[in-house]
Write a protein that holds these residues in place. Structure first.
Motif, PDB file in Angstrom:
ATOM      1  N   LEU A   1       0.841  -1.178   0.000  1.00 44.26           N
ATOM      2  CA  LEU A   1       0.000   0.000   0.000  1.00 44.26           C
ATOM      3  C   LEU A   1       0.880   1.233   0.000  1.00 44.26           C
ATOM      4  O   LEU A   1       1.911   1.272   0.672  1.00 44.26           O
ATOM      5  CB  LEU A   1      -0.897   0.007   1.242  1.00 44.26           C
ATOM      6  CG  LEU A   1      -1.851  -1.177   1.378  1.00 44.26           C
ATOM      7  CD1 LEU A   1      -2.600  -1.099   2.696  1.00 44.26           C
ATOM      8  CD2 LEU A   1      -2.827  -1.206   0.225  1.00 44.26           C
ATOM      9  N   ASN A   2       0.481   2.239  -0.762  1.00 42.32           N
ATOM     10  CA  ASN A   2       1.237   3.480  -0.847  1.00 42.32           C
ATOM     11  C   ASN A   2       0.292   4.662  -0.778  1.00 42.32           C
ATOM     12  O   ASN A   2      -0.879   4.561  -1.186  1.00 42.32           O
ATOM     13  CB  ASN A   2       1.998   3.563  -2.178  1.00 42.32           C
ATOM     14  CG  ASN A   2       3.011   2.463  -2.328  1.00 42.32           C
ATOM     15  OD1 ASN A   2       3.844   2.266  -1.455  1.00 42.32           O
ATOM     16  ND2 ASN A   2       2.933   1.731  -3.430  1.00 42.32           N
ATOM     17  N   GLU A   3       0.809   5.783  -0.295  1.00 39.29           N
ATOM     18  CA  GLU A   3       0.031   7.007  -0.311  1.00 39.29           C
ATOM     19  C   GLU A   3      -0.300   7.348  -1.763  1.00 39.29           C
ATOM     20  O   GLU A   3       0.515   7.160  -2.652  1.00 39.29           O
ATOM     21  CB  GLU A   3       0.815   8.143   0.343  1.00 39.29           C
ATOM     22  CG  GLU A   3       0.999   7.929   1.826  1.00 39.29           C
ATOM     23  CD  GLU A   3       1.848   9.000   2.482  1.00 39.29           C
ATOM     24  OE1 GLU A   3       2.166  10.022   1.843  1.00 39.29           O
ATOM     25  OE2 GLU A   3       2.211   8.794   3.653  1.00 39.29           O
ATOM     26  N   GLY A   4      -1.508   7.797  -1.994  1.00 35.59           N
ATOM     27  CA  GLY A   4      -1.944   8.149  -3.339  1.00 35.59           C
ATOM     28  C   GLY A   4      -2.658   7.026  -4.070  1.00 35.59           C
ATOM     29  O   GLY A   4      -3.259   7.268  -5.116  1.00 35.59           O
ATOM     30  N   MET A   5      -2.600   5.791  -3.530  1.00 37.72           N
ATOM     31  CA  MET A   5      -3.323   4.680  -4.166  1.00 37.72           C
ATOM     32  C   MET A   5      -4.819   4.927  -4.052  1.00 37.72           C
ATOM     33  O   MET A   5      -5.303   5.388  -3.023  1.00 37.72           O
ATOM     34  CB  MET A   5      -2.984   3.346  -3.502  1.00 37.72           C
ATOM     35  CG  MET A   5      -1.613   2.837  -3.829  1.00 37.72           C
ATOM     36  SD  MET A   5      -1.271   1.245  -3.038  1.00 37.72           S
ATOM     37  CE  MET A   5      -2.177   0.141  -4.118  1.00 37.72           C
TER      38      MET A   5
END
Length: 133
Positions: A6-10
């Motif tokens: 999981l990443n920021e902006g997903m």
């Protein structure tokens, strides 16, 4: 599924709403995910409350088809990309087996003879499956 990065902006969808991950809290016992709702143009909704889920809660929603990730370049659902090719093939195989069994024996699905007949008539080789072959 546990290896999903999981990443920021997903972007992901839960039910009919689209969200974007704002922040990830690593190192805590529950690994919290902070996310904001998006409008139909994939822009953050002004003054909307930030929501929070744990990683395990989001994974359960993904597994139960209550949520799906979106590819930010195409905005297409990417849930299947979380599965290996083998898992997708097996999922398709069992789905097709059940559909054929229901079509063949809709009046008595659980009768052992009917199940055995469906197993015998299904084309397991089409899916490179040795399960009943």
């Amino acid at each position: 599924m546990s290896s999903v990065n999981l990443n920021e902006g997903m972007k992901f969808r839960i039910d009919e709403s689209l969200y974007v991950i704002d922040a990830l809290q690593h190192g805590s016992l529950n690994n919290s995910i902070y996310f904001s709702p998006l409008d139909e143009n994939q822009k953050k909704i002004a003054c909307a409350n930030v929501k929070v889920l744990t990683r395990s809660e989001l994974m359960k929603k993904l597994i139960n088809d209550e949520a799906s990730f979106y590819d930010s370049s195409t905005y297409q659902s990417t849930v299947e990309s979380l599965l290996s090719d083998k898992q997708i093939n097996e999922q398709e195989m069992w789905h097709n087996f059940v559909e054929e069994h229901i079509a063949r024996h809709s009046k008595n699905l659980t009768k052992i003879d009917n199940i055995d007949e469906s197993i015998k008539l299904f084309d397991w080789h089409k899916y490179d499956s040795s399960y009943f072959c």
